[in-house]
Design a protein around this motif. Sequence first.
Motif, PDB file in Angstrom:
ATOM      1  N   ASN A   2       0.721  -1.107  -0.043  1.00  7.30           N
ATOM      2  CA  ASN A   2       0.008   0.241   0.049  1.00  7.30           C
ATOM      3  C   ASN A   2       0.752   1.229   0.042  1.00  7.30           C
ATOM      4  O   ASN A   2       0.298   1.864  -0.017  1.00  7.30           O
ATOM      5  N   LEU A   3       1.805   1.369   0.119  1.00 12.86           N
ATOM      6  CA  LEU A   3       3.594   2.353   0.327  1.00 12.86           C
ATOM      7  C   LEU A   3       2.719   2.980  -1.271  1.00 12.86           C
ATOM      8  O   LEU A   3       2.851   4.493  -0.591  1.00 12.86           O
ATOM      9  N   GLN A 155      -2.583  15.661   7.605  1.00 14.50           N
ATOM     10  CA  GLN A 155      -2.840  14.606   6.185  1.00 14.50           C
ATOM     11  C   GLN A 155      -2.664  15.557   5.308  1.00 14.50           C
ATOM     12  O   GLN A 155      -2.455  17.302   5.591  1.00 14.50           O
ATOM     13  N   CYS A 188       7.308   7.423   6.499  1.00 17.34           N
ATOM     14  CA  CYS A 188       7.468   6.541   7.144  1.00 17.34           C
ATOM     15  C   CYS A 188       7.647   6.718   8.479  1.00 17.34           C
ATOM     16  O   CYS A 188       7.886   6.303   9.790  1.00 17.34           O
ATOM     17  N   GLU A 217       3.509  -3.826   6.744  1.00 17.49           N
ATOM     18  CA  GLU A 217       2.543  -2.959   6.229  1.00 17.49           C
ATOM     19  C   GLU A 217       1.915  -1.619   6.973  1.00 17.49           C
ATOM     20  O   GLU A 217       1.075  -0.887   6.678  1.00 17.49           O
ATOM     21  N   GLU A 218       2.166  -2.066   8.226  1.00 14.47           N
ATOM     22  CA  GLU A 218       1.581  -0.825   9.250  1.00 14.47           C
ATOM     23  C   GLU A 218       1.583   0.388   8.737  1.00 14.47           C
ATOM     24  O   GLU A 218       1.308   1.335   9.396  1.00 14.47           O
ATOM     25  N   THR A 219       3.624   0.490   8.928  1.00 12.43           N
ATOM     26  CA  THR A 219       3.929   1.866   8.293  1.00 12.43           C
ATOM     27  C   THR A 219       3.220   2.238   7.426  1.00 12.43           C
ATOM     28  O   THR A 219       3.192   3.685   7.473  1.00 12.43           O
ATOM     29  N   ALA A 220       3.501   1.079   6.585  1.00 13.90           N
ATOM     30  CA  ALA A 220       2.931   2.089   5.521  1.00 13.90           C
ATOM     31  C   ALA A 220       1.508   2.408   5.030  1.00 13.90           C
ATOM     32  O   ALA A 220       1.127   3.464   4.987  1.00 13.90           O
ATOM     33  N   LYS A 221       0.423   1.733   6.119  1.00 12.59           N
ATOM     34  CA  LYS A 221      -1.030   2.144   6.324  1.00 12.59           C
ATOM     35  C   LYS A 221      -0.336   4.268   6.530  1.00 12.59           C
ATOM     36  O   LYS A 221      -1.742   4.822   6.059  1.00 12.59           O
ATOM     37  N   ARG A 222      -0.124   4.406   7.760  1.00 13.13           N
ATOM     38  CA  ARG A 222      -0.263   4.977   8.729  1.00 13.13           C
ATOM     39  C   ARG A 222       0.873   6.029   8.217  1.00 13.13           C
ATOM     40  O   ARG A 222      -0.057   7.749   7.708  1.00 13.13           O
ATOM     41  N   ARG A 224       0.867   6.288   4.494  1.00 14.25           N
ATOM     42  CA  ARG A 224      -0.026   6.998   4.022  1.00 14.25           C
ATOM     43  C   ARG A 224      -1.534   8.039   3.659  1.00 14.25           C
ATOM     44  O   ARG A 224      -1.730   8.491   3.569  1.00 14.25           O
ATOM     45  N   ALA A 225      -1.424   7.645   5.312  1.00 16.16           N
ATOM     46  CA  ALA A 225      -2.752   8.592   5.718  1.00 16.16           C
ATOM     47  C   ALA A 225      -1.936  10.320   6.342  1.00 16.16           C
ATOM     48  O   ALA A 225      -2.997  10.847   6.223  1.00 16.16           O
TER      49      ALA A 225
END
Length: 252
Positions: A2-3, A155, A188, A217-222, A224-225
């Motif tokens: 998702n990054l 954001q 990140c 994946e958790e870091t990528a999610k945060r 990109r949020a």
Amino acid sequence: MNLYLALVDDAGLFPPTSLHMSEALARHQRDLERASQVLTHRFLCPASRLDGLRREEEAPPRRIGLIVDTPDIPPFDDLPVDSVELRADALDQLPGGGLPAGVRLFVEVPAGKYVADVPEGAALKVRCGGLTADAFPSVEHLAAFIRFCAEHDLQFKATAGLHHAVRHFDPTLGVDRHGFLNLLLAVCEAVDQRDPAPVLRTTDVGHLVRLARAVSEETAKRARALLVSYGSCSTGAPLDDLRALGLIEENA
């Protein structure tokens, strides 16, 4: 991962590519047909060129990001505008009732300064370069901006100067250009409460690739949020760079 999902807005109308409207729309349509997941398929259009967009025979893009470069925000109800971007010193152009439902506001602020009184619900926008050397923020200013956004859960979008994945020297302008992969990995670092400056500064390709592959994946999610997207006048170069670095598949 998702990054890289929905990372790149289409800024083909803007320098240095500066495509004619018909060329920009044709390229945008080709990108839609190829359906790369790295692209947002959002067409960035200056407010001053909306009438030109309307005159084109081609169907309008499915998503439009309106870049305010006029004294007033023109009507856009007939177009699929999902975001409006304007400078902090132009906030008085916003209509009294705010933007229509579903249209997101991005307020551009200098990397070294932050606006505390942006409208509620608005996001920020940072300029990472331009046509002159002084348009490129320092690593320290950009790192401070990223930390500020991470600490305040704000954001943001990025624009200008991010022509390639990795930071590199531009002999024409005599300045180091920020890399979009550097920027992404710096976010990140920030969401994991580490200093983003070293990653922004590095030109070590192998190091950046190793960091990118190690992002959870958790870091990528945060991350990109926090980082919504960035505008690129080329929609092909980011894909070419990510493929060359082995970070996305050929058909991504």
